[in-house]
Design an enzyme around this catalytic site. Structure first.
Site, PDB file in Angstrom:
ATOM      1  N   THR A   1       0.824  -1.212   0.000  1.00  0.00           N
ATOM      2  CA  THR A   1       0.000   0.000   0.000  1.00  0.00           C
ATOM      3  C   THR A   1       0.859   1.265   0.000  1.00  0.00           C
ATOM      4  O   THR A   1       1.968   1.254   0.535  1.00  0.00           O
ATOM      5  CB  THR A   1      -0.839  -0.024   1.290  1.00  0.00           C
TER       6      THR A   1
ATOM      7  N   ARG B   1     -13.227  -8.410  -0.992  1.00  0.00           N
ATOM      8  CA  ARG B   1     -12.585  -8.061   0.284  1.00  0.00           C
ATOM      9  C   ARG B   1     -12.144  -6.585   0.266  1.00  0.00           C
ATOM     10  O   ARG B   1     -11.516  -6.130  -0.685  1.00  0.00           O
ATOM     11  CB  ARG B   1     -11.386  -8.966   0.518  1.00  0.00           C
ATOM     12  N   ILE B   2     -12.469  -5.877   1.323  1.00  0.00           N
ATOM     13  CA  ILE B   2     -11.981  -4.505   1.472  1.00  0.00           C
ATOM     14  C   ILE B   2     -11.142  -4.466   2.734  1.00  0.00           C
ATOM     15  O   ILE B   2     -11.533  -5.021   3.765  1.00  0.00           O
ATOM     16  CB  ILE B   2     -13.174  -3.522   1.520  1.00  0.00           C
ATOM     17  N   GLY B   3      -9.991  -3.847   2.643  1.00  0.00           N
ATOM     18  CA  GLY B   3      -9.085  -3.799   3.792  1.00  0.00           C
ATOM     19  C   GLY B   3      -9.289  -2.548   4.615  1.00  0.00           C
ATOM     20  O   GLY B   3     -10.344  -1.902   4.584  1.00  0.00           O
ATOM     21  N   ASP B   4      -8.260  -2.204   5.363  1.00  0.00           N
ATOM     22  CA  ASP B   4      -8.330  -1.024   6.240  1.00  0.00           C
ATOM     23  C   ASP B   4      -8.197   0.287   5.474  1.00  0.00           C
ATOM     24  O   ASP B   4      -8.660   1.331   5.945  1.00  0.00           O
ATOM     25  CB  ASP B   4      -7.190  -1.101   7.266  1.00  0.00           C
TER      26      ASP B   4
ATOM     27  N   THR C   1      -0.288   0.870   6.889  1.00  0.00           N
ATOM     28  CA  THR C   1      -0.013  -0.125   5.856  1.00  0.00           C
ATOM     29  C   THR C   1       0.273  -1.454   6.539  1.00  0.00           C
ATOM     30  O   THR C   1       0.837  -1.483   7.629  1.00  0.00           O
ATOM     31  CB  THR C   1       1.187   0.252   4.965  1.00  0.00           C
ATOM     32  N   GLY C   2      -0.126  -2.528   5.890  1.00  0.00           N
ATOM     33  CA  GLY C   2       0.080  -3.851   6.475  1.00  0.00           C
ATOM     34  C   GLY C   2      -1.185  -4.666   6.322  1.00  0.00           C
ATOM     35  O   GLY C   2      -2.104  -4.246   5.627  1.00  0.00           O
TER      36      GLY C   2
ATOM     37  N   GLY D   1      -4.559  -5.571   6.586  1.00  0.00           N
ATOM     38  CA  GLY D   1      -5.590  -4.630   6.983  1.00  0.00           C
ATOM     39  C   GLY D   1      -6.501  -5.093   8.098  1.00  0.00           C
ATOM     40  O   GLY D   1      -6.994  -4.276   8.887  1.00  0.00           O
TER      41      GLY D   1
HETATM   42  N1  ASP Z   1      -3.408  -2.412   4.234  1.00  0.00           N
HETATM   43  C1  ASP Z   1      -3.614  -3.033   2.959  1.00  0.00           C
HETATM   44  C2  ASP Z   1      -4.798  -3.922   3.017  1.00  0.00           C
HETATM   45  O1  ASP Z   1      -4.926  -4.715   3.930  1.00  0.00           O
HETATM   46  C3  ASP Z   1      -2.428  -3.788   2.450  1.00  0.00           C
HETATM   47  C4  ASP Z   1      -1.053  -3.195   2.644  1.00  0.00           C
HETATM   48  O2  ASP Z   1      -0.871  -2.177   3.306  1.00  0.00           O
HETATM   49  O3  ASP Z   1      -0.077  -3.778   2.110  1.00  0.00           O
HETATM   50  O4  ASP Z   1      -5.589  -3.885   2.108  1.00  0.00           O
END
Ligand code: ASP
Length: 275
Positions: free
Chosen positions: A152, A180-183, A203-204, A206
């Protein structure tokens, strides 16, 4: 007058060592692009930085977005302003070339905060936001297959009027379930800004950020804590409470921004106006 500041990240993860220098270069180019327009306000700077990273094939946003289990890119993006807690976000869009532009339009229009899928695409058409064939993202990903991972992208800015803004864009997680929707497009989880305290971007993986509403927690702490300590504490909380992995960039109403991560790598860069 506040001191302008900008911090940009290109994702937290375990990117192979050979990919780290070009990733860092892309993040630094984004910092330059954002800084070049910071006189136009925090939102302009944050969006310009993220927009450039949506064009970087090594980064997991826009052209570099990872694909879901069906082999399709579904993109999420958001923006938020500290003033008035204004926000706009889009989720699971397949045919928008710069999802961050669409998130900004959602905020500018002001009626809703989050639009997803087909409805988001129709809103893009109405507002004249550039659309593209979903194949563009698939082809770009194939062309970049030497780069197996991506992350991200996000930016947090403060302008000299004290305005705070965050922008974020992502392809999410590789192989995720369709829908799927992340954070990243969720206010409070993947981003938050409050003029009374500060702004944060995550980021990470989610799901951990959603369950801990981590960016909101970070911004609450920025009301009284220093950016570096807040970023570290929140990452520790993410790991302890949700077993989460990732990174955070944060910026208070005053002082320097800070970054923290608990993955092997996070590309990031920052600049603060000289006193
Ligand atoms: N935060 C993002 C998600 O989970 C992925 C990422 O930051 O690499 O969609």
């Amino acid at each position: 007058m506040a001191r302008a500041a900008l911090i940009v990240h290109g994702g937290a993860g375990d990117r192979p060592v050979a990919e780290r220098p070009p990733t860092q270069a892309a993040v630094e180019a984004a910092l330059e692009a954002g800084w070049a327009v910071i006189a136009g306000g925090a939102l302009a700077a944050a969006v310009a930085a993220v927009r450039l990273m949506e064009d970087a094939p090594l980064l997991n946003a826009g052209l570099g977005a990872c694909l879901n289990a069906d082999g399709v890119a579904e993109l999420d993006a958001a923006v938020m302003l500290g003033d008035g807690l204004r926000a706009g976000a889009v989720g699971a869009v397949r045919d928008v070339r710069h999802p961050v532009d669409l998130a900004r339009e959602v905020m500018e229009e002001g009626r809703h905060v989050l639009l997803v899928g087909e409805g988001a695409s129709r809103f893009a058409a109405e507002r004249g936001v550039e659309r593209c064939d979903p194949e563009v993202f698939v082809a770009a990903r194939r062309a970049g297959e030497a780069a197996p991972s991506g992350d991200t992208v996000g930016a947090v800015a403060r302008d000299s009027g004290g305005g705070l803004a965050v922008a974020v864009s992502t392809g999410g997680l590789a192989g995720k379930r369709p829908g799927r929707i992340g954070d990243s497009p969720l206010v409070g989880a993947g981003l938050y800004a409050d003029a009374d305290a500060g702004a944060a971007c995550a980021t990470g993986v989610g799901e951990g950020f959603i369950r801990t509403v981590l960016c909101h927690r970070a911004v609450e702490r920025l009301a009284s804590g220093a950016a570096a300590a807040v970023a570290e504490e929140c990452l520790e909380l993410l790991a302890r409470r949700a077993g989460g992995r990732g990174g955070l960039i944060v910026l208070g109403r005053e002082g320097a921004p800070a970054a923290a991560w608990n993955t092997p790598h996070m590309a990031w860069a920052m600049r603060v106006e000289e006193a």
